[in-house]
Write an enzyme that holds these catalytic residues in place. Structure first.
Site, PDB file in Angstrom:
ATOM      1  N   GLY A 139      31.941 142.372  -6.256  1.00  0.00           N
ATOM      2  CA  GLY A 139      33.024 141.928  -5.387  1.00  0.00           C
ATOM      3  C   GLY A 139      33.780 143.114  -4.841  1.00  0.00           C
ATOM      4  O   GLY A 139      34.162 143.157  -3.673  1.00  0.00           O
ATOM      5  N   ALA A 140      33.996 144.112  -5.714  1.00  0.00           N
ATOM      6  CA  ALA A 140      34.709 145.323  -5.313  1.00  0.00           C
ATOM      7  C   ALA A 140      34.489 146.378  -6.389  1.00  0.00           C
ATOM      8  O   ALA A 140      34.004 146.087  -7.481  1.00  0.00           O
ATOM      9  CB  ALA A 140      36.203 145.043  -5.128  1.00  0.00           C
ATOM     10  N   MET A 141      34.861 147.624  -6.069  1.00  0.00           N
ATOM     11  CA  MET A 141      34.719 148.744  -6.999  1.00  0.00           C
ATOM     12  C   MET A 141      35.922 149.644  -6.883  1.00  0.00           C
ATOM     13  O   MET A 141      36.301 150.066  -5.794  1.00  0.00           O
ATOM     14  CB  MET A 141      33.428 149.525  -6.691  1.00  0.00           C
ATOM     15  N   GLU A 142      36.515 149.993  -8.033  1.00  0.00           N
ATOM     16  CA  GLU A 142      37.829 150.623  -8.104  1.00  0.00           C
ATOM     17  C   GLU A 142      37.844 152.130  -7.913  1.00  0.00           C
ATOM     18  O   GLU A 142      38.769 152.802  -8.383  1.00  0.00           O
ATOM     19  CB  GLU A 142      38.464 150.296  -9.453  1.00  0.00           C
ATOM     20  N   GLU A 151      38.199 146.067 -17.843  1.00  0.00           N
ATOM     21  CA  GLU A 151      38.080 144.818 -17.101  1.00  0.00           C
ATOM     22  C   GLU A 151      38.956 143.695 -17.638  1.00  0.00           C
ATOM     23  O   GLU A 151      39.472 142.894 -16.863  1.00  0.00           O
ATOM     24  CB  GLU A 151      36.613 144.380 -17.066  1.00  0.00           C
ATOM     25  N   HIS A 190      43.179 148.784 -11.720  1.00  0.00           N
ATOM     26  CA  HIS A 190      42.234 149.761 -12.277  1.00  0.00           C
ATOM     27  C   HIS A 190      42.659 151.209 -11.997  1.00  0.00           C
ATOM     28  O   HIS A 190      42.205 152.119 -12.709  1.00  0.00           O
ATOM     29  CB  HIS A 190      40.846 149.562 -11.673  1.00  0.00           C
ATOM     30  N   HIS A 203      43.386 143.220  -8.657  1.00  0.00           N
ATOM     31  CA  HIS A 203      42.510 143.644  -9.756  1.00  0.00           C
ATOM     32  C   HIS A 203      42.110 145.101  -9.603  1.00  0.00           C
ATOM     33  O   HIS A 203      42.217 145.902 -10.545  1.00  0.00           O
ATOM     34  CB  HIS A 203      41.262 142.748  -9.766  1.00  0.00           C
ATOM     35  N   GLU A 204      41.643 145.461  -8.408  1.00  0.00           N
ATOM     36  CA  GLU A 204      41.151 146.833  -8.209  1.00  0.00           C
ATOM     37  C   GLU A 204      42.276 147.858  -8.255  1.00  0.00           C
ATOM     38  O   GLU A 204      42.087 148.978  -8.751  1.00  0.00           O
ATOM     39  CB  GLU A 204      40.401 146.917  -6.872  1.00  0.00           C
TER      40      GLU A 204
END
Length: 841
Positions: free
Chosen positions: A277-280, A336, A317, A313-314
């Site tokens: 979905g996404a990457m931090e 997570e 992180h 969320h990201e």
């Protein structure tokens, strides 16, 4: 307690020797977007920890063309450069020893391929509105071990270092990385050199860069941090909502943690092809387009909510995961689980009218209970192992159970002690690595409570308990109803339950299921009918009862009584559980019988008053939950056979086909689903054409889901062929196949298609990225006979896929559990539906 009762090996056997460690990388890369390759060079400053004549680092699918090692400016002779393809390691065998405490510089030149697997340094295709000619950008996905596909490096979480990145790109393109551009130099040959600032000390998996046509919008936080949304051409205005959320979330976290965001900018980039979905990535978060972009004219409230959740969320992180990083991948939950809890905490502060913590109960709490109720589950903290093994723990246990455990801790020690403990933890371990015990220590200091002793029972063993409401005794819950093993029977957890109006676990605060005697269940069902409980507790009763019945702990027909008592239920949260309960009952009802007719009548009776209240049009006094509830109940009403709803859906769909802006975005999923469920070949062709011409990924996903809703086998086979064609991006194949598999008429079709195309599916999706496990589970978990379980087991015996073995194990358990559920529940459910209780006037 033996914290890892099955034994484990030291994680060092899966790591580099640690004789040398990196401190600084100077990385230069030049991608070629025409021939889809790249060349590069890297200088790595290292410190020698132990005397050694070998420098070992990671490399995968990288061709090293030159190597040197210097100590004090002098060359150290290299006897051999060796690559171990299986271990993904690169060894420099030296002619002299490096001594402990010395510093050296490792220099390497290399080349590689921009792959199509959405992992490492990879390519992504897109088009712009003015042209259908495909264009290419290059981007990265380095978590967990993708950095080694871009350059030789020490690719482990604890090998933190600073990074200087330089990218050589065509003058007409742009490039971004974790840090801002320091200088751009025109090389006079159609290329430019872009040099970026030095990063903070961080793990390799957080490094990122993107090269291509990039448009952006930007704003600033109150402290002056630049926040941007980056897109391919023509889409930047769809980033306005995410930009606002990003700025506000960054400010919220800075205030909550009392730690300023340490980078000068934060970019959020929408990537057309993206596995997760996404990457931090620190300072350059990458997203699927559907997780970042919102079009006010075409996006639903559900999409806006998802974008807010993913952005929050990201950004969480950037502290949990980036500033403080887990020691090894078996501690993934520290990243997570916390980001999952924090996303709700932030969004609740930014959008209090959404009442988002209610939705946590369905989206994460119930998801954790379902996943962790399997015998094939794993503990939140797993024994250390290879990255390949750890990769499969990017699942509901690490995310949703982890977040649910954090919610329990927050409730146990209180918000102030919790916040103080987190601040201590982040300051104490900034730019370092941690294990779970480090977090417990900080929370215990802040609260004075034995957090570790209590929470070890939740993080170091798999599963959770079912509690007897009368006696308070508990034992491990298995959704299959299988007998507990000797070890499982001895498991115990520490928790507290409160009760209200006769219901235990008020507020669903503990991660447990509660069972009652049959007479108590009947009393609770009467109170549900009277709305004597808050929505969270009504949700909890429905969710607990349906899973307890599946496990054989409660009579299946009680679910029908609870469904009937929920007639006119006004809560979106509760309807999420009711929809799941209706879905659970459906396979127990013999098709084409009086029982099926009565079940459809019951479902419409439960839905009628809430559908009448909400109707098709938005009302001025609609809440956020009403906006989400309307399409849910309309779609159910139509699929359970209400002719007026089907007719109205078809009318609105017809208008939409003529004027694509005419259908209200919040209704689109319901309308597409109803017309597909009741439609034929012409509707299938129309939805397929609409998918092909849709420009927004959100809209494409709606059409793709609807294409799995048809009832005719031939049409579902056409859907499968379409999903597996080049018309559908690889990132969307798991959801496309999953939509067909979820359809009772399509589960076997999807399974057979996956098996027939397994060779190409495995090449495209693994090993290396999480999509393979997701695809396998999406397809297999909807099968439901013992024979099919045997088929699946034999298939993977003949076609082993170690990178998806946990997904296969979970799927097999679900298949057998479904077969048992049908055997156990068909007779009492049919009898109820044919008896006096099942009649609807």
């Amino acid at each position: 307690m033996d914290i890892f009762p099955y034994g484990f090996s030291s994680p060092e056997r899966f790591r580099l020797p640690g004789t040398v460690v990196p401190t600084h990388y100077r990385l230069t890369l030049e991608p070629n977007l025409k021939n889809l390759t790249f060349i590069g060079s890297v200088e790595i400053d290292i410190i020698v920890r132990e005397k050694t004549d070998t420098v070992m680092l990671h490399a995968k699918e990288i061709g090293v063309t030159a190597a040197s090692v210097k100590r004090g400016g002098n060359e150290v002779p290299i006897r051999a450069v060796q690559q171990d393809i299986k271990k993904m390691e690169l060894s420099l065998d030296l002619g002299e020893c490096l001594n402990a405490g010395e510093e050296a510089v490792v220099s390497l030149q290399f080349s590689g391929v921009l792959n199509d697997q959405m992992d490492g340094f990879y390519r992504s295709k897109y088009t712009v509105a003015s042209s259908n000619i495909p264009r290419t950008l290059a981007t990265t996905q380095f978590e967990e071990i993708g950095a080694r596909r871009a350059f030789p490096c020490f690719d482990e979480p604890t090998a933190k270092a600073e990074f200087d990145v330089t990218l050589l790109v065509p003058c007409e393109l742009d490039a971004v990385s974790n840090m801002p551009v320091l200088e751009t130099t025109d090389l006079g040959d159609g290329r430019k050199r872009m040099r970026f600032g030095t990063s903070p000390k961080m793990s390799t998996y957080l490094l990122a860069f993107t090269v291509g046509e990039i448009e952006s919008i930007e704003g600033r936080t109150s402290r002056g941090t630049i926040v941007r949304v980056l897109t391919t051409p023509g889409k930047k205005e769809q980033g306005r909502f995410a930009l606002d959320v990003g700025i506000r979330a960054l400010e919220f976290y800075e205030d909550y943690f009392c730690i300023p965001y340490p980078l000068p900018k934060l970019d959020m980039a929408a990537i057309p092809d993206f596995a997760a979905g996404a990457m931090e990535n620190w300072g350059l978060i990458t997203y699927r387009e559907s997780a970042l972009l919102v079009d006010p004219a075409h996006s639903s409230a559900a999409t806006k909510q998802r974008v807010a959740i993913v952005v929050a969320h990201e950004i969480a992180h950037q502290w949990f995961g980036n500033l403080v990083t887990m020691d090894w991948w078996n501690q993934l939950w520290l990243n997570e689980g916390f980001a999952t809890w924090m996303e709700y905490h932030a969004v609740d502060a930014l959008f209090p009218e959404w009442n988002i913590w209610e939705q946590f109960l369905d989206t994460d709490h119930a998801l954790a209970l379902e996943a962790d109720g399997l015998q094939s589950t794993h503990a939140i903290e797993v024994p250390p192992g290879s990255v390949e093994a750890m990769r499969q723990n990017f699942d509901a246990v690490s995310y949703s159970k982890g977040g649910s455990v954090i919610r329990m801790i927050h409730g146990m020690i209180g918000p102030e002690a919790f916040r103080k403990g987190l601040q201590t933890y982040l300051v104490r371990h900034a730019y370092g690595n941690t294990v779970t015990e480090d977090l417990w220590a900080a929370l215990e200091e802040a609260s004075g409570k034995p957090v570790g002793k209590i929470m070890d029972t939740w993080t170091k063993q798999p599963g959770y308990p079912v509690v007897n409401a009368d006696t308070g005794e508990h034992q491990r819950f298995l959704v299959s109803g299988a007998p507990l093993t000797e070890a499982e029977a001895k498991q115990q957890w520490r928790f507290e339950l409160s009760a209200k109006n006769g219901k235990s676990n008020a507020g669903q605060t503990a991660l447990v299921r509660v069972n009652y005697a049959p007479e108590q269940w009947k009393e609770l069902i009467e109170r549900v009918h009277a709305r004597a409980f808050a929505p969270i507790d009504r949700f909890g009763l429905v969710d607990d009862l349906r899973m307890l019945a599946r496990a054989g702990h409660a009579p299946p027909d009680l679910i029908l009584s609870l469904l009937r008592a929920s007639r006119g239920e006004p809560s979106y949260l509760v309807w999420k559980a009711l929809r799941a309960a209706l879905k659970d009952i459906l396979p127990l009802v013999p098709r084409g019988t009086e029982a099926e007719r009565n079940f459809n009548l019951l479902a419409r009776d439960i839905l009628r008053s809430v559908v009448t209240r909400l109707d098709w049009e938005r009302m001025p006094n609609d809440t956020h939950a009403d906006t989400l509830l309307r399409p849910l109940v309309l779609e159910l009403y139509g699929k359970f056979g209400d002719e007026r709803t089907v007719t109205e859906a078809r009318r609105r769909f017809g208008e939409h086909c003529v004027n694509k802006g005419s259908l209200e975005p919040n209704l689109r999923v319901a309308v597409y689903g109803i017309v597909a469920h009741s439609g034929g070949k012409e509707t299938h062709a129309t939805l397929t054409d609409l998918y092909r011409t849709a420009e927004r990924s959100e809209e494409k996903q709606r059409y793709l889901t609807a294409l799995g809703e048809f009832q005719e086998q031939a049409l579902l086979e056409e859907t499968i062929s379409f999903v597996l064609s080049n018309a559908v991006r690889a990132q969307d194949v798991p959801s496309g196949l999953g939509a067909v598999a979820e359809n009772p008429h399509g589960s076997r079709i999807a399974w057979e298609a996956m098996a027939a195309n397994w060779k190409e599916i495995r090449r495209q999706f693994g090993p290396g990225i999480m999509l393979l496990s997701r695809l396998v589970e999406n397809v297999l978990k909807h099968l439901g006979t013992f024979k099919e379980a045997e088929e699946v087991e034999e298939f993977f015996r003949q076609n082993p896929a170690p990178e998806a073995n946990q997904a296969v194990a979970r799927a097999l358990e679900r298949i057998r559990g479904q077969a048992t559920w049908v055997e156990r529940g068909r007779e009492p459910v049919t009898a109820w539906l044919l008896g006096s209780e099942g009649r609807v006037d």
